[in-house]
Write a protein that holds these residues in place. Sequence first.
Motif, PDB file in Angstrom:
ATOM      1  N   PRO A 110       0.828  -1.228   0.000  1.00 36.87           N
ATOM      2  CA  PRO A 110       0.000   0.000   0.000  1.00 36.87           C
ATOM      3  C   PRO A 110       0.858   1.273   0.000  1.00 36.87           C
ATOM      4  N   PRO A 111       0.432   2.296  -0.760  1.00 33.72           N
ATOM      5  CA  PRO A 111       1.203   3.542  -0.848  1.00 33.72           C
ATOM      6  C   PRO A 111       1.559   4.168   0.496  1.00 33.72           C
ATOM      7  N   THR A 112       0.694   4.028   1.523  1.00 28.93           N
ATOM      8  CA  THR A 112       1.070   4.620   2.829  1.00 28.93           C
ATOM      9  C   THR A 112       2.299   3.924   3.400  1.00 28.93           C
ATOM     10  N   MET A 113       2.379   2.602   3.200  1.00 25.20           N
ATOM     11  CA  MET A 113       3.552   1.885   3.695  1.00 25.20           C
ATOM     12  C   MET A 113       4.799   2.361   2.933  1.00 25.20           C
ATOM     13  N   VAL A 114       4.639   2.515   1.623  1.00 23.05           N
ATOM     14  CA  VAL A 114       5.774   2.925   0.785  1.00 23.05           C
ATOM     15  C   VAL A 114       6.292   4.292   1.230  1.00 23.05           C
ATOM     16  N   ILE A 115       5.377   5.235   1.470  1.00 22.39           N
ATOM     17  CA  ILE A 115       5.880   6.581   1.820  1.00 22.39           C
ATOM     18  C   ILE A 115       6.423   6.621   3.240  1.00 22.39           C
ATOM     19  N   ASN A 116       5.978   5.712   4.090  1.00 18.51           N
ATOM     20  CA  ASN A 116       6.593   5.650   5.421  1.00 18.51           C
ATOM     21  C   ASN A 116       8.063   5.255   5.312  1.00 18.51           C
ATOM     22  N   THR A 117       8.345   4.323   4.401  1.00 17.62           N
ATOM     23  CA  THR A 117       9.742   3.940   4.168  1.00 17.62           C
ATOM     24  C   THR A 117      10.507   5.140   3.609  1.00 17.62           C
ATOM     25  N   VAL A 118       9.894   5.806   2.643  1.00 14.02           N
ATOM     26  CA  VAL A 118      10.544   6.968   2.022  1.00 14.02           C
ATOM     27  C   VAL A 118      10.849   8.048   3.072  1.00 14.02           C
ATOM     28  N   LEU A 119       9.842   8.338   3.944  1.00 14.69           N
ATOM     29  CA  LEU A 119      10.037   9.406   4.938  1.00 14.69           C
ATOM     30  C   LEU A 119      11.092   9.030   5.971  1.00 14.69           C
ATOM     31  N   SER A 120      11.160   7.721   6.320  1.00 16.49           N
ATOM     32  CA  SER A 120      12.166   7.307   7.309  1.00 16.49           C
ATOM     33  C   SER A 120      13.569   7.558   6.774  1.00 16.49           C
ATOM     34  N   ILE A 121      13.705   7.553   5.453  1.00 10.77           N
ATOM     35  CA  ILE A 121      15.030   7.746   4.847  1.00 10.77           C
ATOM     36  C   ILE A 121      15.302   9.232   4.589  1.00 10.77           C
ATOM     37  N   MET A 122      14.267   9.951   4.153  1.00 16.14           N
ATOM     38  CA  MET A 122      14.464  11.390   3.942  1.00 16.14           C
ATOM     39  C   MET A 122      14.896  12.071   5.240  1.00 16.14           C
ATOM     40  N   ALA A 123      14.463  11.493   6.387  1.00 18.42           N
ATOM     41  CA  ALA A 123      14.758  12.133   7.676  1.00 18.42           C
ATOM     42  C   ALA A 123      16.083  11.661   8.273  1.00 18.42           C
ATOM     43  N   TYR A 124      16.934  11.046   7.470  1.00 22.41           N
ATOM     44  CA  TYR A 124      18.236  10.607   7.983  1.00 22.41           C
ATOM     45  C   TYR A 124      19.013  11.770   8.563  1.00 22.41           C
ATOM     46  N   ASN A 125      19.818  11.460   9.562  1.00 17.02           N
ATOM     47  CA  ASN A 125      20.700  12.454  10.158  1.00 17.02           C
ATOM     48  C   ASN A 125      21.934  12.582   9.255  1.00 17.02           C
ATOM     49  N   TYR A 126      21.736  13.225   8.116  1.00 17.13           N
ATOM     50  CA  TYR A 126      22.786  13.347   7.102  1.00 17.13           C
ATOM     51  C   TYR A 126      22.437  14.588   6.274  1.00 17.13           C
ATOM     52  N   PRO A 127      23.443  15.336   5.787  1.00 13.18           N
ATOM     53  CA  PRO A 127      23.093  16.562   5.053  1.00 13.18           C
ATOM     54  C   PRO A 127      22.128  16.270   3.893  1.00 13.18           C
ATOM     55  N   SER A 128      20.946  16.889   3.968  1.00 14.44           N
ATOM     56  CA  SER A 128      19.899  16.581   2.978  1.00 14.44           C
ATOM     57  C   SER A 128      20.336  16.873   1.548  1.00 14.44           C
ATOM     58  N   GLU A 129      21.159  17.929   1.384  1.00 15.77           N
ATOM     59  CA  GLU A 129      21.557  18.289   0.018  1.00 15.77           C
ATOM     60  C   GLU A 129      22.441  17.220  -0.604  1.00 15.77           C
ATOM     61  N   LYS A 130      22.891  16.256   0.219  1.00 18.20           N
ATOM     62  CA  LYS A 130      23.733  15.186  -0.320  1.00 18.20           C
ATOM     63  C   LYS A 130      22.930  13.911  -0.560  1.00 18.20           C
ATOM     64  N   MET A 131      21.626  13.971  -0.314  1.00 21.75           N
ATOM     65  CA  MET A 131      20.826  12.749  -0.500  1.00 21.75           C
ATOM     66  C   MET A 131      19.847  12.907  -1.666  1.00 21.75           C
ATOM     67  N   SER A 132      19.755  11.863  -2.482  1.00 21.80           N
ATOM     68  CA  SER A 132      18.772  11.857  -3.573  1.00 21.80           C
ATOM     69  C   SER A 132      18.027  10.541  -3.498  1.00 21.80           C
ATOM     70  N   LEU A 133      16.703  10.620  -3.391  1.00 20.91           N
ATOM     71  CA  LEU A 133      15.928   9.402  -3.216  1.00 20.91           C
ATOM     72  C   LEU A 133      15.102   9.123  -4.475  1.00 20.91           C
ATOM     73  N   TYR A 134      15.217   7.904  -4.966  1.00 21.62           N
ATOM     74  CA  TYR A 134      14.489   7.503  -6.182  1.00 21.62           C
ATOM     75  C   TYR A 134      13.493   6.421  -5.797  1.00 21.62           C
ATOM     76  N   LEU A 135      12.221   6.645  -6.089  1.00 20.65           N
ATOM     77  CA  LEU A 135      11.239   5.584  -5.860  1.00 20.65           C
ATOM     78  C   LEU A 135      10.938   4.938  -7.199  1.00 20.65           C
ATOM     79  N   SER A 136      11.268   3.652  -7.313  1.00 26.40           N
ATOM     80  CA  SER A 136      10.951   2.941  -8.550  1.00 26.40           C
ATOM     81  C   SER A 136       9.613   2.252  -8.366  1.00 26.40           C
ATOM     82  N   ASP A 137       8.649   2.597  -9.204  1.00 23.99           N
ATOM     83  CA  ASP A 137       7.315   2.013  -9.078  1.00 23.99           C
ATOM     84  C   ASP A 137       7.056   1.078 -10.257  1.00 23.99           C
TER      85      ASP A 137
END
Length: 445
Positions: A110-137
């Motif tokens: 389900p999409p809610t589960m997918v975005i929970n995974t995405v958000l857990s990674i976007m919120a990493y304690n790491y400089p955001s400008e160095k992270m690029s997240l790709y969701l392959s659907d």
Amino acid sequence: MAEKSNLPLFETKVFKNRLIFRLYTLSIVISICFYFRILHLPDSKTAEKLAWLGAFFSELWFTFYWFINIVVRWNPSYRRTFKDRLSQRYGNVLPGIDIFVCTADPVIEPPTMVINTVLSIMAYNYPSEKMSLYLSDDGGSDLTFYALLEASRFSKEWLPFCRNFNIEPRSPEAYFRKAVEPINDSLWSNEWSSMKNLYEDMKKRIESVAELGRIPDDIREQHKGFLEWDTASSQRDHQTILQILIDGRDANAVDNEGQPLPTLVYLAREKRPQFHHHFKGGAMNAMIRVSSRISNSPVILNVDCDMYSNNSDSVRDALCFLMDEEIGDEIGFVQFPQCFDNITKNDLYSSSLNVIMQVEIHGMDNNGGPGYIGTGCFHRRETLCGRKYKRGSKTESLRWDHRLRIQDSASVLEETCKPLASYGYEENTEWGKEVSLSLSLSLYI
Ligand SMILES: O=c1ccn([C@@H]2O[C@H](COP(=O)(O)OP(=O)(O)O[C@H]3O[C@H](CO)[C@@H](O)[C@H](O)[C@H]3O)[C@@H](O)[C@H]2O)c(=O)[nH]1
Ligand SMILES: [Mn+2]
């Protein structure tokens, strides 16, 4: 004062009670398989002797099978990282990370589960400008795209919330399921409840659209990306759909505290019924190519959409291995064990894989490393793209600035990257033969 740079970034400790385990193991082999059989050798009758021999050979076979199991438990080692040394030595001069999340079906996943995974990674304690997240659907679903659009908006509130209150885990669903509502601190309590409401509202919106089974017109008007589905005939037959939802280069791509957001890309690679799509391996290949043009980070993390990240320091942990001056160059990938949330209390069927995750993988680590388990794994990009390891050779690749200085606008970039995710890219090409096949095989598919 800066720390002396020759201190390692991680240490390895062997399992303490190895001797007891080894004595126990040897006693089983000697007493059951040999001692017992030899002491109870039948005297004369042929039938009895044959039965004895039969039992002996079955036990030998069992011993062989058991031996293979013991080898991976014989010498487990456990690693500890020194993230403080990493920060002192490199500060924010850290490599870019490309993160690939795979999903394949909006009903099973389900999409809610997918975005929970995405958000857990976007919120990493790491400089955001160095992270690029790709969701392959691979489900090519506009519902998943809509959920990702919602997540991109929600992240503007969620990332500062995680940062300011240092919460764990950073999947909102997992966090609010277990966290106890704070009552003593009124500021924290207010922020907490309003964030929870914000999350619940978003979840309701996504679930009601999923129930409806189509995207209502007022939502379709909110983003040009929905137009892509006008020309897609079905989930198995469509052109590449590529949308950059957050462009990290854009000065306006900031959260509600003005801090940069990670780049966020939605990708549904081209699918045609007459061509094999190679499941997750094919999706990974497409993301490697597309990301090489958009962000080209030297480290790649891949995560299945049903495996949120439960530790916001994971990137720093992984870099302690890959960037260790002494032996970092000998490490091709760093993977984290899988943990399972939804297991019954007594776990009758060992579904939590405790023995594999806590013992066997650590045992294989000392024998050259375990196989790739397919999720929660950091690879060097160059390892995935076919660089051959040579003992003693040093690579500086993690210290280079790989970020491409592409001036193209996001919409131009979307168009130029689409051919990289087309089904034809791997058919009879050098890339298909040399790179993609090995990746598909390493994913067993
Ligand atoms: O055509 C496909 C099929 C699957 N997936 C994704 O691949 C991941 C793993 O698939 P799943 O059906 O969940 O398989 P599991 O058995 O749970 O996965 C285990 O086994 C796979 C290989 O056998 C590994 O790739 C996985 O990482 C590992 O967790 C999921 O995120 C899927 O969305 C795709 O992207 N495209
Ligand atoms: Mn799975």
